[in-house]
Design a protein around this motif. Structure first.
Motif, PDB file in Angstrom:
ATOM      1  N   SER A 167      -8.651 -23.591 -59.668  1.00  6.04           N
ATOM      2  CA  SER A 167      -8.801 -22.384 -59.043  1.00  6.04           C
ATOM      3  C   SER A 167      -9.616 -22.670 -57.718  1.00  6.04           C
ATOM      4  O   SER A 167     -10.954 -23.080 -57.918  1.00  6.04           O
ATOM      5  CB  SER A 167      -9.453 -21.383 -59.848  1.00  6.04           C
ATOM      6  N   LYS A 172      -1.506 -13.132 -63.875  1.00  4.75           N
ATOM      7  CA  LYS A 172      -1.202 -13.445 -62.177  1.00  4.75           C
ATOM      8  C   LYS A 172       0.002 -13.242 -61.945  1.00  4.75           C
ATOM      9  O   LYS A 172       0.915 -13.567 -62.491  1.00  4.75           O
ATOM     10  CB  LYS A 172      -1.959 -14.800 -61.965  1.00  4.75           C
ATOM     11  N   TYR A 197      -2.276 -15.085 -56.947  1.00  4.87           N
ATOM     12  CA  TYR A 197      -2.889 -15.980 -57.777  1.00  4.87           C
ATOM     13  C   TYR A 197      -4.284 -15.448 -58.413  1.00  4.87           C
ATOM     14  O   TYR A 197      -4.722 -16.166 -59.430  1.00  4.87           O
ATOM     15  CB  TYR A 197      -3.316 -17.274 -57.036  1.00  4.87           C
ATOM     16  N   CYS A 198      -4.180 -14.309 -58.360  1.00  2.58           N
ATOM     17  CA  CYS A 198      -5.639 -13.343 -58.797  1.00  2.58           C
ATOM     18  C   CYS A 198      -4.928 -12.457 -59.916  1.00  2.58           C
ATOM     19  O   CYS A 198      -3.781 -11.724 -59.833  1.00  2.58           O
ATOM     20  CB  CYS A 198      -6.221 -12.593 -57.843  1.00  2.58           C
ATOM     21  N   ALA A 199      -5.881 -12.248 -61.211  1.00  3.95           N
ATOM     22  CA  ALA A 199      -5.463 -11.594 -62.274  1.00  3.95           C
ATOM     23  C   ALA A 199      -5.415 -10.004 -61.453  1.00  3.95           C
ATOM     24  O   ALA A 199      -6.521  -9.628 -60.707  1.00  3.95           O
ATOM     25  CB  ALA A 199      -6.490 -11.726 -63.270  1.00  3.95           C
TER      26      ALA A 199
END
Length: 196
Positions: free
Chosen positions: A13, A84, A150-152
């Motif tokens: 990340s 994600k 790409y983020c929860a």
């Protein structure tokens, strides 16, 4: 501690790497090889912790005498885990479903001393309330914040994602980005590695 062990961030990340860089530590990054398949009936808290620990342990053979940081984040809303989205269409759908809703982010961090086998574990819970969002607002957000996929939960809070949020309740504001720094500083101190 007689020798300074290398510090390894077990994560690909860019967000977590950036967070760790701000502490001014020398570290390497390594991509963990760990199956992230969900386990039926597992809580978001347990999933985040299992994945963070699994990532750290997957690097133990490669780094036999090091401090390995494992981290993972799971978002939870409406009685289900949110992953994600990985693409814009999924992100649009996810954000539309989260509009005006309460979301809990479980950010797990572990520090594994691969030499001694000592494992320190923590999960930080951040409660978030999303604003009521229109389709146009969601579309504009994703155009301007492409990394959000790409983020929860598609909420990149450290960037433009702050405009999506109405309220955040947290004991560590860093945790929502993905790395509970307050607890990490404590874990490193316990291993003899001081930040200041």
């Amino acid at each position: 501690m007689s020798e300074k062990l290398p510090l390894i961030l077990g994560s690909g990340s860019v967000f977590r790497k950036s967070q760790l860089e701000r502490l001014g530590l020398d570290f390497q990054t390594a991509s963990p090889d760990f199956d992230e398949t969900p386990v039926a009936g597992e809580s978001a808290y347990d999933t985040a912790l299992r994945l963070a620990e699994g990532k750290a342990r997957s690097l133990a053979a490669q780094y036999p005498n090091a401090l390995v940081i494992g981290a993972d984040q799971v978002a939870w809303s409406g009685e289900r885990q949110l992953g994600k989205p990985m693409n814009v269409a999924n992100a649009q759908q996810m954000l539309a479903g989260l509009s005006g809703k309460h979301i809990e982010f479980y950010s797990a961090i572990v520090l594994l001393n691969t030499g001694s086998g000592r494992l320190q574990r923590h999960v930080d819970k951040t409660a978030v309330i999303m604003r009521e969002l229109t389709d146009m607002q969601i579309r504009r957000y994703l155009e301007r914040e492409p990394d959000a996929v790409y983020c929860a939960g598609a909420a990149k809070s450290e960037g433009l994602g702050a405009a999506l949020l109405e309220r955040i309740d947290s004991t560590d504001p860093n945790a929502l980005i993905g790395l509970p720094i307050f607890k990490l500083v404590e874990f490193l101190h316990n291993e003899g590695l001081e930040i200041l």
